[in-house]
Design a protein around this motif. Sequence first.
Motif, PDB file in Angstrom:
ATOM      1  N   SER A  91       0.918  -1.231   0.032  1.00 52.10           N
ATOM      2  CA  SER A  91      -0.017   0.108  -0.036  1.00 52.10           C
ATOM      3  C   SER A  91       1.013   1.230  -0.066  1.00 52.10           C
ATOM      4  N   LEU A  92       0.653   2.187  -0.875  1.00 51.25           N
ATOM      5  CA  LEU A  92       1.509   3.376  -1.084  1.00 51.25           C
ATOM      6  C   LEU A  92       0.428   4.343  -0.900  1.00 51.25           C
ATOM      7  N   ARG A  93       0.755   5.056   0.340  1.00 56.27           N
ATOM      8  CA  ARG A  93       0.269   6.414   0.490  1.00 56.27           C
ATOM      9  C   ARG A  93       0.505   7.713  -0.124  1.00 56.27           C
ATOM     10  N   PRO A 142       3.981  12.203  -5.009  1.00 54.50           N
ATOM     11  CA  PRO A 142       4.943  11.681  -4.249  1.00 54.50           C
ATOM     12  C   PRO A 142       4.368  10.675  -3.024  1.00 54.50           C
ATOM     13  N   VAL A 143       5.338   9.549  -2.768  1.00 56.70           N
ATOM     14  CA  VAL A 143       4.946   8.626  -1.855  1.00 56.70           C
ATOM     15  C   VAL A 143       5.201   9.276  -0.311  1.00 56.70           C
ATOM     16  N   HIS A 144       3.995   9.117   0.253  1.00 59.66           N
ATOM     17  CA  HIS A 144       4.087   9.779   1.612  1.00 59.66           C
ATOM     18  C   HIS A 144       4.531   8.504   2.751  1.00 59.66           C
ATOM     19  N   GLU A 145       4.024   7.333   2.428  1.00 56.15           N
ATOM     20  CA  GLU A 145       4.309   6.209   3.404  1.00 56.15           C
ATOM     21  C   GLU A 145       3.869   4.960   2.627  1.00 56.15           C
ATOM     22  N   ILE A 146       4.969   3.928   2.986  1.00 55.84           N
ATOM     23  CA  ILE A 146       4.946   2.632   2.376  1.00 55.84           C
ATOM     24  C   ILE A 146       4.542   1.496   3.701  1.00 55.84           C
ATOM     25  N   GLN A 147       3.379   0.645   3.040  1.00 48.31           N
ATOM     26  CA  GLN A 147       2.977  -0.160   3.908  1.00 48.31           C
ATOM     27  C   GLN A 147       2.859  -1.669   3.204  1.00 48.31           C
ATOM     28  N   LYS A 148       3.404  -2.622   4.067  1.00 45.33           N
ATOM     29  CA  LYS A 148       3.127  -4.098   3.533  1.00 45.33           C
ATOM     30  C   LYS A 148       2.439  -4.617   4.243  1.00 45.33           C
ATOM     31  N   VAL A 149       1.314  -5.094   3.978  1.00 46.18           N
ATOM     32  CA  VAL A 149       0.168  -5.855   4.665  1.00 46.18           C
ATOM     33  C   VAL A 149       0.137  -7.109   4.227  1.00 46.18           C
ATOM     34  N   ASP A 150       0.366  -8.048   5.246  1.00 39.55           N
ATOM     35  CA  ASP A 150       0.386  -9.423   5.126  1.00 39.55           C
ATOM     36  C   ASP A 150      -0.907 -10.203   5.824  1.00 39.55           C
ATOM     37  N   ALA A 183      13.848  -4.957   0.226  1.00 35.86           N
ATOM     38  CA  ALA A 183      13.499  -5.431  -1.202  1.00 35.86           C
ATOM     39  C   ALA A 183      11.996  -4.538  -1.212  1.00 35.86           C
ATOM     40  N   THR A 184      11.114  -4.647  -0.296  1.00 33.69           N
ATOM     41  CA  THR A 184       9.853  -4.056  -0.541  1.00 33.69           C
ATOM     42  C   THR A 184      10.103  -2.363  -0.536  1.00 33.69           C
ATOM     43  N   TYR A 185      10.861  -1.865  -0.012  1.00 34.19           N
ATOM     44  CA  TYR A 185      11.240  -0.378  -0.094  1.00 34.19           C
ATOM     45  C   TYR A 185      11.752  -0.093  -1.336  1.00 34.19           C
ATOM     46  N   ALA A 186      12.665  -0.818  -2.012  1.00 37.92           N
ATOM     47  CA  ALA A 186      13.270  -0.659  -3.113  1.00 37.92           C
ATOM     48  C   ALA A 186      12.207  -0.515  -4.220  1.00 37.92           C
ATOM     49  N   VAL A 187      11.128  -1.329  -4.241  1.00 40.85           N
ATOM     50  CA  VAL A 187      10.293  -1.551  -5.141  1.00 40.85           C
ATOM     51  C   VAL A 187       9.257  -0.564  -5.023  1.00 40.85           C
ATOM     52  N   ALA A 188       8.942  -0.221  -3.753  1.00 42.16           N
ATOM     53  CA  ALA A 188       8.020   0.996  -3.815  1.00 42.16           C
ATOM     54  C   ALA A 188       8.324   2.258  -4.238  1.00 42.16           C
ATOM     55  N   GLN A 189       9.926   2.493  -3.756  1.00 39.40           N
ATOM     56  CA  GLN A 189      10.221   3.595  -4.413  1.00 39.40           C
ATOM     57  C   GLN A 189      10.306   3.682  -5.964  1.00 39.40           C
ATOM     58  N   ALA A 190      10.583   2.593  -6.656  1.00 48.84           N
ATOM     59  CA  ALA A 190      10.788   2.636  -7.851  1.00 48.84           C
ATOM     60  C   ALA A 190       9.295   2.684  -8.534  1.00 48.84           C
ATOM     61  N   ILE A 191       8.408   2.115  -7.881  1.00 49.39           N
ATOM     62  CA  ILE A 191       7.039   2.255  -8.609  1.00 49.39           C
ATOM     63  C   ILE A 191       6.497   3.966  -8.227  1.00 49.39           C
TER      64      ILE A 191
END
Length: 71
Positions: free
Chosen positions: A12-14, A58-66, A43-51
Amino acid sequence: MASYAPVSSRLSLRLQIGTYSLGRPQLRTLSLSGVDPSADANATYAVAQAIGGLLSYPVHEIQKVDTDIVS
């Protein structure tokens, strides 16, 4: 003894799409499914930044929801 079994994950990208009159950020969420539940934080952070680099806002927050099953 109970344990967790990973089922799925989503990213989830805020995104900050603007600001309210008092300066508080106006946010929207972009959710992407099909994320590997075992993906590590780097890896999650790198992919989120690339997307995020491809998006208009701009991306304000990155969440990985399991999602896990408890058995």
